[in-house]
Design a protein around this motif. Sequence first.
Motif, PDB file in Angstrom:
ATOM      1  N   THR A  27       0.832  -1.205   0.000  1.00 50.48           N
ATOM      2  CA  THR A  27       0.000   0.000   0.000  1.00 50.48           C
ATOM      3  C   THR A  27       0.865   1.252   0.000  1.00 50.48           C
ATOM      4  N   ASP A  28       1.920   1.263   0.801  1.00 48.48           N
ATOM      5  CA  ASP A  28       2.831   2.409   0.841  1.00 48.48           C
ATOM      6  C   ASP A  28       3.506   2.607  -0.517  1.00 48.48           C
ATOM      7  N   ASP A  29       3.956   1.511  -1.127  1.00 42.67           N
ATOM      8  CA  ASP A  29       4.591   1.598  -2.448  1.00 42.67           C
ATOM      9  C   ASP A  29       3.623   2.153  -3.483  1.00 42.67           C
ATOM     10  N   LEU A  30       2.409   1.631  -3.478  1.00 42.35           N
ATOM     11  CA  LEU A  30       1.410   2.097  -4.452  1.00 42.35           C
ATOM     12  C   LEU A  30       1.048   3.559  -4.216  1.00 42.35           C
ATOM     13  N   SER A  31       0.991   3.970  -2.971  1.00 36.35           N
ATOM     14  CA  SER A  31       0.694   5.361  -2.646  1.00 36.35           C
ATOM     15  C   SER A  31       1.766   6.288  -3.215  1.00 36.35           C
ATOM     16  N   GLU A  32       3.019   5.911  -3.067  1.00 35.90           N
ATOM     17  CA  GLU A  32       4.123   6.695  -3.634  1.00 35.90           C
ATOM     18  C   GLU A  32       4.019   6.776  -5.153  1.00 35.90           C
ATOM     19  N   ILE A  33       3.710   5.657  -5.773  1.00 38.15           N
ATOM     20  CA  ILE A  33       3.592   5.622  -7.229  1.00 38.15           C
ATOM     21  C   ILE A  33       2.468   6.539  -7.691  1.00 38.15           C
ATOM     22  N   VAL A  34       1.333   6.468  -7.032  1.00 37.86           N
ATOM     23  CA  VAL A  34       0.182   7.303  -7.408  1.00 37.86           C
ATOM     24  C   VAL A  34       0.527   8.777  -7.226  1.00 37.86           C
ATOM     25  N   ALA A  35       1.200   9.122  -6.151  1.00 38.65           N
ATOM     26  CA  ALA A  35       1.591  10.516  -5.917  1.00 38.65           C
ATOM     27  C   ALA A  35       2.531  11.008  -7.011  1.00 38.65           C
ATOM     28  N   ARG A  36       3.504  10.182  -7.387  1.00 40.05           N
ATOM     29  CA  ARG A  36       4.436  10.570  -8.463  1.00 40.05           C
ATOM     30  C   ARG A  36       3.700  10.722  -9.780  1.00 40.05           C
ATOM     31  N   GLN A  37       2.794   9.794 -10.075  1.00 39.03           N
ATOM     32  CA  GLN A  37       2.041   9.877 -11.319  1.00 39.03           C
ATOM     33  C   GLN A  37       1.143  11.113 -11.341  1.00 39.03           C
ATOM     34  N   GLY A  38       0.565  11.455 -10.203  1.00 41.41           N
ATOM     35  CA  GLY A  38      -0.257  12.662 -10.130  1.00 41.41           C
ATOM     36  C   GLY A  38       0.560  13.907 -10.433  1.00 41.41           C
ATOM     37  N   ALA A  39       1.759  13.991  -9.875  1.00 41.94           N
ATOM     38  CA  ALA A  39       2.644  15.129 -10.130  1.00 41.94           C
ATOM     39  C   ALA A  39       3.042  15.170 -11.604  1.00 41.94           C
ATOM     40  N   GLU A  40       3.335  14.022 -12.168  1.00 38.99           N
ATOM     41  CA  GLU A  40       3.723  13.942 -13.585  1.00 38.99           C
ATOM     42  C   GLU A  40       2.561  14.355 -14.484  1.00 38.99           C
ATOM     43  N   ILE A  41       1.355  13.925 -14.161  1.00 48.01           N
ATOM     44  CA  ILE A  41       0.183  14.301 -14.942  1.00 48.01           C
ATOM     45  C   ILE A  41      -0.013  15.813 -14.882  1.00 48.01           C
ATOM     46  N   GLU A  42       0.119  16.400 -13.699  1.00 47.66           N
ATOM     47  CA  GLU A  42      -0.020  17.853 -13.571  1.00 47.66           C
ATOM     48  C   GLU A  42       1.009  18.577 -14.427  1.00 47.66           C
ATOM     49  N   ARG A  43       2.253  18.087 -14.415  1.00 50.20           N
ATOM     50  CA  ARG A  43       3.313  18.695 -15.224  1.00 50.20           C
ATOM     51  C   ARG A  43       2.987  18.581 -16.706  1.00 50.20           C
TER      52      ARG A  43
END
Length: 66
Positions: A17-33
């Motif tokens: 869950t922690d790993d997936l949370s990090e991945i989702v956060a990174r993907q969210g930042a990348e999508i915003e960029r």
Amino acid sequence: MGVERIEEELAHLRAATDDLSEIVARQGAEIERLVRQVELLLRRAAEEEAAGSGGVVLGDERPPHY
């Protein structure tokens, strides 16, 4: 299933869950960029079109001289 096995499984699930949370956060930042970049490119393209600079031929569009 023993208590130790359940605790072990829970620890693995928490780590996943922690790993997936990090991945989702990174993907969210990348999508915003990427969204900001696309908006910038669309603005630039609209400005070029408004200025009559011709723009870029996209896909299988024929250039105006055909």
